[in-house]
Scaffold this motif. Structure first.
Motif, short mmCIF file in Angstrom:
data_model
loop_
_atom_site.label_atom_id
_atom_site.label_comp_id
_atom_site.label_asym_id
_atom_site.label_seq_id
_atom_site.Cartn_x
_atom_site.Cartn_y
_atom_site.Cartn_z
N ASP A 24 -22.15 -22.98 -45.66
CA ASP A 24 -22.90 -23.18 -46.90
C ASP A 24 -23.36 -21.85 -47.46
O ASP A 24 -23.82 -20.97 -46.73
CB ASP A 24 -24.13 -24.06 -46.64
N CYS A 25 -23.24 -21.71 -48.80
CA CYS A 25 -23.65 -20.47 -49.46
C CYS A 25 -24.10 -20.78 -50.88
O CYS A 25 -23.40 -21.46 -51.64
CB CYS A 25 -22.48 -19.48 -49.49
N HIS A 54 -32.90 -21.15 -34.65
CA HIS A 54 -31.72 -21.34 -35.49
C HIS A 54 -30.68 -22.24 -34.82
O HIS A 54 -29.58 -21.81 -34.50
CB HIS A 54 -31.12 -19.98 -35.85
N GLY A 82 -20.83 -17.36 -40.71
CA GLY A 82 -21.34 -17.67 -42.04
C GLY A 82 -21.16 -16.54 -43.04
O GLY A 82 -21.14 -16.78 -44.26
N GLN A 137 -26.00 -16.86 -46.19
CA GLN A 137 -26.63 -18.02 -46.81
C GLN A 137 -26.55 -17.99 -48.33
O GLN A 137 -26.52 -19.03 -48.98
CB GLN A 137 -28.11 -18.13 -46.43
N ARG A 142 -27.24 -22.35 -36.51
CA ARG A 142 -26.35 -21.23 -36.25
C ARG A 142 -25.68 -21.36 -34.89
O ARG A 142 -24.53 -20.96 -34.72
CB ARG A 142 -27.13 -19.91 -36.34
#
Length: 294
Positions: free
Chosen positions: A129-130, A174, A78, A288, A177
């Motif tokens: 996703d960010c 998580h 990520g 994130q 993740r």
């Protein structure tokens, strides 16, 4: 954050029997995440402190053996989402060299897909996703023609044991993740990078020299330098500044300090994203979110 690990850490800190076992370990091995990750790897309980206490006492020889041979090596794909705006803006194509690469999952920013709020970029898997503020999302993924990683203990995504260890290091809550790790590991296993076992100061020049001419060398690292003693950290910074190409760092502001930083925009923005020593954004540790100020 991990509520389960917070409960365990508080319980272990007051548990004389467990502390006596932990104190037999070398100081560098007395890390909460290392102990908790090994217990998860072996199938032990990490949600209930009483069950954890009983499991560790009953299985200490096996736990100790794993602790002594393992190291914490989070490899979070990520993080590519906060690197991408910089990578996409550099002269293409790129030759990527990651310091502290672990299994090399962050060496594939061109192969993943990204969702910046509602804007989708790329068509790979997993989708990262960010939440990006202060700058526009990139309009393209970079072109990568060479990728290599340098690590004291590189992991192999084609080895089920190494992937299981990366999975065990992810906090128990998580699940997203863990799914992302598996998808990224499958992608990388189909085309593994060059991973070199070595030191970030002693061996970096030789690995950098392998990069092909005609490509922009980018040396980068994310949440790595806190594990490096200050003297070696200083030597690394001096060395990487002298290499050709570019240097991208995403590290805690306590690890790499910069003058005149604005306050972080909120909780969890602990890393500073910098290009060639110039700070540009605050970023969250797992990619994130990133808030640009430069």
């Amino acid at each position: 954050m991990s509520p389960a690990y917070e409960r365990l850490a508080l319980a272990v800190s007051g548990d004389a029997e467990l502390l006596a076992l932990i104190e037999r370990l070398p100081p560098a091995k007395r890390q909460p995440n290392l102990l908790f990750g090994v217990v998860r790897l072996l199938g032990g309980p990490v949600e209930d402190p009483a069950a954890f206490h009983a499991y560790v006492l009953a299985n200490w020889p096996a736990i100790e053996a794993e602790i002594r041979r393992r190291a914490t090596q989070t490899n979070e794909a990520g993080r590519c989402a906060v690197l991408l705006p910089l990578l996409a803006a550099l002269p293409q194509p790129l030759a990527l060299l990651e310091v502290g690469a672990s299994a090399g999952l962050c060496l594939y920013p061109d192969r993943y897909a990204y969702r910046y709020d509602r804007q989708l970029l790329g068509d790979g898997r997993p989708v990262l996703d960010c939440a990006l503020t202060g700058t526009l999302p990139p309009s393209r993924v970079p072109t990568v023609v060479w990728r290599a990683g340098l690590d004291l203990n590189p992991l192999d995504v084609t080895d089920a044991d190494d992937v299981a260890w990366l999975d065990a290091l992810i906090w128990p809550e998580h699940a997203h993740r863990r799914a992302r790790l598996r998808a990224a590991a499958n992608l990388v296993a189909a085309d593994p990078p060059l991973l070199v076992r070595g030191d970030l100061v002693d061996d970096l020049p030789a690995v950098a020299a392998l990069a092909p001419s005609g490509a922009t060398l980018v040396v980068f690292h994310t949440t790595v330098l806190y594990q490096v003693p200050q003297r070696r950290r200083t030597a690394f910074v001096e060395l990487v500044r002298g290499l050709p190409g570019n240097w991208i760092a995403a590290e805690s502001s306590r690890t790499l300090s910069y003058d005149g930083l604005p306050d972080p925009p909120g909780a969890g923005f602990n890393n500073v994203l910098a290009l060639d020593g110039k700070p540009l954004a605050w970023a969250q540790a797992h990619g994130q979110a990133a808030a640009w100020f430069g």
